[in-house]
Design a protein around this motif. Structure first.
Motif, short mmCIF file in Angstrom:
data_model
loop_
_atom_site.label_atom_id
_atom_site.label_comp_id
_atom_site.label_asym_id
_atom_site.label_seq_id
_atom_site.Cartn_x
_atom_site.Cartn_y
_atom_site.Cartn_z
N GLU A 1 0.82 -1.22 0.00
CA GLU A 1 0.00 0.00 0.00
C GLU A 1 0.85 1.27 0.00
OE1 GLU A 1 1.65 -0.46 3.32
OE2 GLU A 1 0.11 -1.96 3.32
N MET B 1 -11.50 -3.07 1.86
CA MET B 1 -11.67 -1.89 1.03
C MET B 1 -11.89 -0.65 1.89
SD MET B 1 -11.06 -2.45 -1.99
CE MET B 1 -11.67 -1.56 -3.40
N SER B 2 -12.72 -0.80 2.93
CA SER B 2 -13.02 0.38 3.73
C SER B 2 -11.80 0.79 4.55
CB SER B 2 -14.24 0.15 4.61
OG SER B 2 -13.93 -0.81 5.58
N ILE C 1 -8.75 0.55 3.56
CA ILE C 1 -7.87 1.28 2.63
C ILE C 1 -8.44 2.67 2.39
CG2 ILE C 1 -7.01 1.32 0.25
CD1 ILE C 1 -7.00 -1.73 0.37
N LYS C 2 -9.76 2.70 2.28
CA LYS C 2 -10.40 3.98 1.98
C LYS C 2 -10.17 4.99 3.11
CE LYS C 2 -14.29 5.81 -0.40
NZ LYS C 2 -14.60 5.62 -1.79
N SER D 1 -7.92 7.75 1.23
CA SER D 1 -8.96 8.32 0.38
C SER D 1 -8.48 9.60 -0.29
CB SER D 1 -10.22 8.60 1.19
OG SER D 1 -9.90 9.51 2.21
N ASP E 1 -8.37 9.06 -4.65
CA ASP E 1 -8.81 7.97 -3.79
C ASP E 1 -8.13 6.68 -4.24
OD1 ASP E 1 -10.08 6.07 -2.38
OD2 ASP E 1 -12.13 6.65 -2.92
N THR F 1 -8.66 3.65 -3.63
CA THR F 1 -9.49 2.50 -4.00
C THR F 1 -9.87 2.52 -5.48
OG1 THR F 1 -11.40 3.74 -3.23
CG2 THR F 1 -10.48 2.11 -1.72
N GLU F 2 -9.73 3.66 -6.10
CA GLU F 2 -10.00 3.72 -7.54
C GLU F 2 -8.78 3.31 -8.36
OE1 GLU F 2 -11.52 7.47 -8.76
OE2 GLU F 2 -13.16 7.43 -7.30
N TYR G 1 -1.61 -4.21 3.01
CA TYR G 1 -2.29 -4.71 1.80
C TYR G 1 -1.34 -4.64 0.64
CZ TYR G 1 -5.98 -3.09 4.82
OH TYR G 1 -6.76 -2.87 5.91
#
Lengths: 563, 272
Positions: free
Chosen positions: A101, A145-146, A148-149, A153, A163, A165-166, A334
């Motif tokens: 990450e 996912m959340s 990471i968000k 973000s 962001d 996650t995109e 991650y």
């Protein structure tokens, strides 16, 4: 000398020519993929971080889907730093990368990552919606996912924020914790001393000097600051960057804090740690734990789970090793797939990511490398392909009449009854979750047939997956930890990186005087001195009696003048 | 310059395969893999992470106490290793040179060198672990001596066995006893061998990183380890400075050794 100048010039020109041709070859090789009739996909992943059987399978899948042949070039890196250097220098002509990450954050800030949403829209438009990427969207563990968000973000790149996650699809995830030898380290100790075990705070004589920590600043720093928090050794006062007292920082803020005061405290802790540990491991920690050379290791959950699986002792019917994440908190990490801006084959890259997000691929990769797949747990449990893949690698096994009895409860669910030790009965549902059964008479026996080896068979003649195995795999706290706020994501150190590396170097270099060397030097000097002394003493003793009987004309002075 | 061009032109017309032509592949190799990397290190030393010219890297290295301590430690380890190698290696080489079967026996000392040094070091580590020895400075020095001893014995043996016997006989005829013969004849005649040996051992030992990492589980942190870490972490500038410092050390020690060697009459033959 003058004559040689043209020669050197000729050689320099030759060197230039060669390098230019090499560079040209490189470019044509990368671009020539599609012209040869085959599509090309270049993957850049961690070493040993995929079930290698998946690669040809995907090539086949791609062919069935698109009607075109695909050739995958699979390359690997050993550290995020190696990979980043290559990518940031535009040296990596790859279509897919799987960094951690913080590396993704860094690459995003530098503008080297494509927005997957945009790529998807572009592909949908280009192919008229022929290809869909549903697995990528629906199969990833939402909690991952959340997490990471919340942390990423708003990744800064230039004056805009993005962001994460995109931009990435999680592949594997896990925690940082302690891999311990159950014979030496007790669970009570771990619960009581937590990260302090790496400093042997429990003063366990067997453990002293038998601890390994990771030779990686990010992980050791995380352990060090959490240790400081545990033992109230955090620096006093208010954090310069966060504006609150250090003791009030959350785990995520603390492990991402690189204030000078905290760095100094961490350096002291790490220097002190040197006296208690066997050393810093790069990749031999798991092996040394299995061979019982050391008894405690700072490890990532994936490595730990692999080692625990390997440490199964048939005789004792137990695992030698265990994994523990201290209660005060830890790092959660991650690794995810990104498409770098240098990517040429977007379609293949997206399809590959999507393919990796199928439950079956997730299970195969987990089975092969031992890490926790980012594919959601319930997707894995309910997918026959995933279950089969896990059965293949013996993470799961079939229910046997020797080990359990199968019943149906009032709602028609299968309930497995286990009684390993006399009188100690427990019940599990087929997915491995615990079943609260107070009265066995409410259950009706399933009445399954067994085959000649004692394994249960359904009416269709199929084997049944053992519920205990499911529970071992899917309800393992090490593999699927509860994501709470005590698990913090670690960002890139950013501009503080140099400072942290220097701190780490100081801590590793230590301050101890090299006594062994000094003693060696003294011993060498002594040996040389004694032999020289002995020689001169001998000469001296020899010379004295000689002088008396000798004549003056034969004195050695004459010899000297002749010479 | 015009002369040079004129001299070259006719030569180019009738290009002949002379002996010198055979050296071109190697010169090309040198340019590509020795000169070019050195130039790159030199360039990197003056660049910061955004590729701007800077002297910051020098400042970082020379003001950081720990890097100087690490450098000092490395030199110290190199010194001790070299001295131990000399102390062990000289008598061995001396007796081997006196024996008629010495040449064969030297082979036994060189034999371990044919096994990859990484494998040897890992094996040494396994032995230490089996013997329950705590890994640390002691084991690192042992590993260094073990790995570099042949480099000391070989040049010494060559030099010692090429000493003309008649010098020794002459010394004995003039009444010198064995210890005087050794100190006044053999030792001065073997200085060139000692110097080759020291150069062969000292220079690699100050730059080694694998041995110290493996035989101390990374607890002993030497200059080579430090450079490796710098490059791992992407700190190319400081890493390059450190490589240059290392290079300076190598050149200086080489220079000093040559000076000592020249002052002493080169009677014996040195190997390198």
């Amino acid at each position: 000398m003058k004559k040689r100048i043209p020669l050197i010039a000729v050689l320099l020109v030759a060197v230039l020519c060669i390098s230019l041709t090499l560079a040209a070859c490189d470019k044509s090789g990368a671009a020539g993929g599609s012209s040869s009739g085959k599509d090309e996909l270049v993957i850049y992943n961690w070493e040993q971080y995929i079930d290698t059987g998946i690669i040809p399978d995907f090539e086949q899948y791609y062919y069935e889907l698109t009607g075109r042949r695909l050739e995958i070039t699979y390359t690997t890196f050993d550290t995020n730093e190696t990979m980043m250097t290559k990518v940031l220098k535009n040296d990596a002509n790859v279509d897919l990368i799987c960094p951690s990450e913080y590396a993704i954050e860094k690459l995003m800030s530098a503008g080297f990552v494509k927005n997957l949403k945009e790529v998807e829209n572009r592909l949908t438009e280009q192919y008229g919606g022929k290809y869909t990427f549903d697995n990528m969207h629906s199969n990833i563990e939402p909690e991952v996912m959340s997490a990471i968000k919340t942390m990423f973000s708003a990744v800064q790149a230039g004056d805009k924020t993005y962001d994460m996650t995109e931009y990435m699809v999680p592949y594997m995830w896990g925690t940082l914790g302690l891999l311990y030898n159950k014979n030496v380290v007790s669970e009570e100790e771990l619960e009581k001393y937590g990260w302090g075990m790496l400093w042997n705070e429990s003063n366990n004589p067997e453990l002293e000097g038998k601890i390994l920590v990771k030779d990686s600043i990010r992980d050791t720093y995380c352990a060090a600051v959490l240790y400081l928090k545990e033992y109230n050794k955090l620096p006093d006062g208010v954090s310069a960057t966060q504006g609150v007292p250090y003791s009030e920082l959350s785990v995520a803020d603390l492990i991402n804090c690189t204030d000078d005061a905290l760095l100094k405290a961490a350096e002291e802790a790490l220097t002190e740690q040197r006296d208690h540990i066997a050393g810093y491991e790069v990749d031999f920690g798991k092996d040394d734990m299995l061979n019982e050379i050391v008894y405690l290791d700072l490890a990532w959950s994936g490595d730990a789970l692999w080692a625990i699986e390997e440490s199964y002792d048939e005789e004792a019917d137990d695992y030698l090793l265990g994994y523990y994440v201290p209660e005060i908190g830890s790092n959660i990490w991650y690794d995810g797939w990104i498409i770098p801006t240098s990517a040429k084959n977007e379609l293949a890259a997206m399809l590959f990511i999507d393919y990796m997000c199928t439950p079956r691929s997730g299970a195969r990769n987990t089975g092969y490398i031992g890490y926790t797949s980012a594919v959601a747990k319930d997707k894995l449990m309910s997918d026959q392909g995933a279950i089969d893949a896990l059965l293949d690698v013996e993470y799961l096994w079939y229910a046997s009449s020797e080990e359990c009895k199968i019943f149906f409860d009032a709602d028609g669910n299968s309930v497995f009854r286990y009684e390993w030790t006399e009188g100690d009965v427990y019940y599990l549902y087929a997915d491995g979750s615990e079943a609260e059964i107070d009265d066995e008479s409410t259950l009706t026996p399933a009445g399954y047939e067994t085959d000649e080896d004692g394994y249960y068979l359904t009416a269709d003649g199929e084997n049944i997956v053992d519920a205990d195995a499911m529970s071992y795999f899917f309800f393992d706290e090490g593999r699927y930890p509860e994501i709470t706020e005590t698990l913090g994501v670690m960002r890139d150190f950013g501009s503080a990186n140099d400072k942290v590396v220097q701190m780490w170097e100081r801590a590793k270099a230590g301050t101890d005087t090299p006594w062994v060397l000094i003693w060696c030097l003294i011993a060498i000097t002594a040996v040389v001195g004694i032999s020289a002394g002995a020689y001169f003493l001998k000469e001296y003793l020899k010379r004295r009696p000689r002088k008396l009987p000798k004549d003056a004309s034969l004195s050695p002075d004459n010899g000297d003048t002749i010479a | 310059m015009t002369n040079a061009v004129a001299a070259v032109r006719p030569a180019r017309k009738k290009f002949k395969i002379t002996k010198r032509v055979f050296s071109y592949p190697y010169v090309l190799f040198m340019l590509l893999f020795v000169v070019l990397p050195l130039v790159m290190i030199l360039v990197n030393a003056f660049l910061d992470s955004d590729n701007n010219l800077t002297l910051e890297n020098f400042k970082i290295f020379f003001t950081e106490k720990s890097s100087l301590i690490v450098l000092g430690n490395s030199v110290f380890v190199g010194l001790v290793t070299t001295l131990i190698c000399l102390l062990i290696g000289y008598p061995v080489a001396y007796f081997l040179s006196k024996m008629s079967s010495g040449k064969v026996l030297v082979l036994f000392f060189v034999l371990p060198m044919w096994v990859n040094f990484l494998i040897r070091t890992l094996a040494t580590k396994a032995i230490f672990l089996a013997m329950d020895v705590t890994l640390g400075m002691g084991t690192v020095v042992f590993g260094m001596v073990y790995n570099y001893l042949p480099f000391m014995i070989l040049p010494l043996h060559t030099t010692l066995s090429s000493i003309d016997r008649s010098y020794i006989e002459a010394a004995q005829d003039l009444g010198a006893d064995s210890s005087t013969v050794f100190l006044k004849t053999i030792l001065p005649l073997s200085v060139s061998g000692i110097i080759s040996g020291i150069t062969m051992v000292f220079i690699p030992t100050i730059s080694t990183f694998a041995i110290s990492q493996l035989l101390s589980n990374g607890k002993i942190f030497l200059f080579g380890d430090s450079i490796q870490m710098k490059f791992d972490q992407g700190l190319y500038g400081v890493g390059s400075i450190m490589s240059i410092v290392m290079l300076v050390f190598v050149l200086v020690s080489n220079f000093l050794m040559n000076r000592v060697g020249r002052n002493n009459n080169n009677m014996g033959r040195s190997l390198w």
